[in-house]
Design a protein around this motif. Structure first.
Motif, mmCIF file in Angstrom:
data_model
loop_
_atom_site.group_PDB
_atom_site.id
_atom_site.type_symbol
_atom_site.label_atom_id
_atom_site.label_comp_id
_atom_site.label_asym_id
_atom_site.label_seq_id
_atom_site.Cartn_x
_atom_site.Cartn_y
_atom_site.Cartn_z
ATOM 1 N N ALA A 2 0.830 -1.192 0.000
ATOM 2 C CA ALA A 2 0.000 0.000 0.000
ATOM 3 C C ALA A 2 0.866 1.244 0.000
ATOM 4 O O ALA A 2 0.586 2.221 -0.700
ATOM 5 C CB ALA A 2 -0.917 -0.010 1.227
ATOM 6 N N SER A 5 2.352 1.776 -3.437
ATOM 7 C CA SER A 5 1.384 2.281 -4.396
ATOM 8 C C SER A 5 1.105 3.758 -4.180
ATOM 9 O O SER A 5 1.009 4.538 -5.119
ATOM 10 C CB SER A 5 0.076 1.483 -4.281
ATOM 11 O OG SER A 5 0.309 0.134 -4.562
ATOM 12 N N ALA A 6 0.970 4.134 -2.898
ATOM 13 C CA ALA A 6 0.704 5.542 -2.599
ATOM 14 C C ALA A 6 1.869 6.411 -3.042
ATOM 15 O O ALA A 6 1.684 7.506 -3.575
ATOM 16 C CB ALA A 6 0.465 5.704 -1.095
ATOM 17 N N ARG A 10 1.868 9.642 -5.623
ATOM 18 C CA ARG A 10 2.396 10.938 -5.220
ATOM 19 C C ARG A 10 3.592 11.325 -6.058
ATOM 20 O O ARG A 10 3.842 12.499 -6.315
ATOM 21 C CB ARG A 10 2.803 10.895 -3.738
ATOM 22 C CG ARG A 10 1.641 10.874 -2.777
ATOM 23 C CD ARG A 10 2.121 11.283 -1.387
ATOM 24 N NE ARG A 10 3.146 10.399 -0.872
ATOM 25 C CZ ARG A 10 2.893 9.323 -0.130
ATOM 26 N NH1 ARG A 10 1.648 8.991 0.147
ATOM 27 N NH2 ARG A 10 3.872 8.573 0.317
ATOM 28 N N GLN A 30 -5.345 11.539 -5.078
ATOM 29 C CA GLN A 30 -4.818 10.181 -5.072
ATOM 30 C C GLN A 30 -5.940 9.165 -5.204
ATOM 31 O O GLN A 30 -7.075 9.403 -4.806
ATOM 32 C CB GLN A 30 -4.038 9.921 -3.780
ATOM 33 C CG GLN A 30 -2.839 10.833 -3.598
ATOM 34 C CD GLN A 30 -2.119 10.559 -2.294
ATOM 35 O OE1 GLN A 30 -2.349 9.541 -1.662
ATOM 36 N NE2 GLN A 30 -1.259 11.466 -1.899
ATOM 37 N N SER A 32 -6.367 5.697 -3.796
ATOM 38 C CA SER A 32 -5.800 4.707 -2.865
ATOM 39 C C SER A 32 -6.610 3.416 -2.830
ATOM 40 O O SER A 32 -6.217 2.448 -2.164
ATOM 41 C CB SER A 32 -5.746 5.293 -1.452
ATOM 42 O OG SER A 32 -7.065 5.562 -0.982
ATOM 43 N N GLU A 33 -7.739 3.390 -3.541
ATOM 44 C CA GLU A 33 -8.624 2.226 -3.477
ATOM 45 C C GLU A 33 -7.935 0.949 -3.959
ATOM 46 O O GLU A 33 -8.196 -0.138 -3.440
ATOM 47 C CB GLU A 33 -9.887 2.487 -4.308
ATOM 48 C CG GLU A 33 -10.917 3.380 -3.640
ATOM 49 C CD GLU A 33 -10.511 4.834 -3.582
ATOM 50 O OE1 GLU A 33 -11.123 5.599 -2.821
ATOM 51 O OE2 GLU A 33 -9.579 5.224 -4.325
ATOM 52 N N ALA A 35 -4.785 0.035 -3.620
ATOM 53 C CA ALA A 35 -3.931 -0.499 -2.565
ATOM 54 C C ALA A 35 -4.761 -1.104 -1.432
ATOM 55 O O ALA A 35 -4.403 -2.149 -0.866
ATOM 56 C CB ALA A 35 -3.021 0.597 -2.016
ATOM 57 N N GLN A 36 -5.881 -0.464 -1.099
ATOM 58 C CA GLN A 36 -6.728 -0.975 -0.014
ATOM 59 C C GLN A 36 -7.377 -2.304 -0.397
ATOM 60 O O GLN A 36 -7.425 -3.238 0.410
ATOM 61 C CB GLN A 36 -7.806 0.057 0.331
ATOM 62 C CG GLN A 36 -7.247 1.345 0.921
ATOM 63 C CD GLN A 36 -8.335 2.333 1.272
ATOM 64 O OE1 GLN A 36 -9.227 2.033 2.068
ATOM 65 N NE2 GLN A 36 -8.284 3.516 0.687
ATOM 66 N N SER A 253 -7.464 10.933 -12.159
ATOM 67 C CA SER A 253 -7.633 10.523 -10.765
ATOM 68 C C SER A 253 -9.082 10.670 -10.319
ATOM 69 O O SER A 253 -9.632 9.796 -9.640
ATOM 70 C CB SER A 253 -6.730 11.355 -9.851
ATOM 71 O OG SER A 253 -5.381 11.142 -10.135
ATOM 72 N N LYS A 257 -11.424 7.554 -9.221
ATOM 73 C CA LYS A 257 -11.948 7.526 -7.853
ATOM 74 C C LYS A 257 -13.467 7.457 -7.836
ATOM 75 O O LYS A 257 -14.066 6.817 -6.968
ATOM 76 C CB LYS A 257 -11.466 8.747 -7.077
ATOM 77 C CG LYS A 257 -11.523 8.571 -5.571
ATOM 78 C CD LYS A 257 -10.789 9.687 -4.863
ATOM 79 C CE LYS A 257 -10.647 9.379 -3.378
ATOM 80 N NZ LYS A 257 -9.699 8.285 -3.128
#
Length: 274
Positions: A2, A5-6, A10, A30, A32-33, A35-36, A253, A257
């Motif tokens: 995670a 990926s973040a 960035r 970002q 982040s979904e 990675a989660q 992005s 998202k």
């Protein structure tokens, strides 16, 4: 994974700013979904299943170690990239078939445990041929190859491309022929030449009659340079247009998202996180 990926997300703006040495720009939203969801899926797959994957075994052997956790779990992140958007069909090359089988297994396993939620995506095999390494024609060309002379990159300068082809592994026979089982190195050059020119292999060989391998390497290098020239030009043009690149990142992005967020929220509810 995670964190990695973040950082990649960035890093996009940081990379653009570094190229231009310009002032700090507004941060890009970002996503982040991925990675989660990757973390949730990782909790549903057993270690032997990932260690069974061909690319894990091959790269671990090449590194002469047990490999890294990131290398081991990367296919799960790939699965998250696909399932986050509930994809139904995914174009893949032959070397990614096993990874797609993992995606299908994860989707089916999740559906069996939590109810039908993810579509089980189908693989669409693309007719792409593998380009072999210039330094070891028994393996495919890879951007992660530690030997910098093994791989041609679109962004390589003409001088670098010529140098890499001059160092390409061939054999002691000077004639240009296409015999992959017997002359893997020269045949790889012929395959590359045919691919970038759009000319059949047989015609490539015929047009190279009388050339020794040293001169043929230069001929192939020039063909690759000519093919890559407009692409490199466009890349350089885009790198100079920071505002446009940052706009693409922001718009992309936001769109990603918009699709990914509700999917992840529903997954969290199903697994009991929310």
């Amino acid at each position: 994974m995670a964190l990695q990926s973040a950082r990649k997300v960035r890093g996009c703006c940081s990379f653009i700013r570094a190229l231009h040495k310009g002032p700090e720009a507004a941060p890009v939203p970002q996503v982040s979904e991925h990675a989660q969801l990757s973390w949730i899926l990782t909790c549903m797959v057993r270690l032997p299943r990932l260690q069974h994957l061909h690319q894990w075994k091959a790269k671990s052997a090449k590194q002469q170690s047990d490999g890294t956790v990131g290398l081991l779990t990367y296919p799960v992140l790939q699965a998250a990239d696909i399932l986050t958007y509930k994809s139904t069909h995914v174009p893949v090359g032959e070397d990614q078939v096993q990874h797609m089988e993992l995606v299908q297994d994860l989707a089916q396993g999740f559906n069996k445990k939590y109810g039908k939620f993810f579509p089980v995506p189908k693989s669409i095999l693309t007719p792409m041929k593998k380009v072999k390494s210039l330094r070891d024609p028994s393996v495919k060309m890879s951007k992660s190859d530690p030997d910098k002379l093994a791989t041609i990159r679109v962004t390589d300068s003409p001088e670098d491309i010529v140098h890499k082809f001059r160092k390409a592994v061939t054999d002691c026979t000077s004639e240009v022929t296409y015999e992959p089982s017997r002359r893997a190195g020269v045949s790889n050059l012929v395959a590359i030449h045919a691919a970038v020119t759009g000319v059949p292999v047989e015609d490539v060989v015929r047009s190279s009659t009388g050339l020794d391998t040293a001169r043929y390497k230069l001929k192939v290098a020039n063909a690759v340079i000519e093919k890559f020239a407009p692409i490199r030009s466009e890349i350089e043009k885009l790198k100079r247009d920071r505002d446009y690149l940052e706009k693409v990142l922001r718009v992309g992005s936001a769109k990603a998202k918009e699709i990914a967020y509700p999917v992840l929220q529903e997954v969290k509810k199903l697994v009991g996180i929310l």
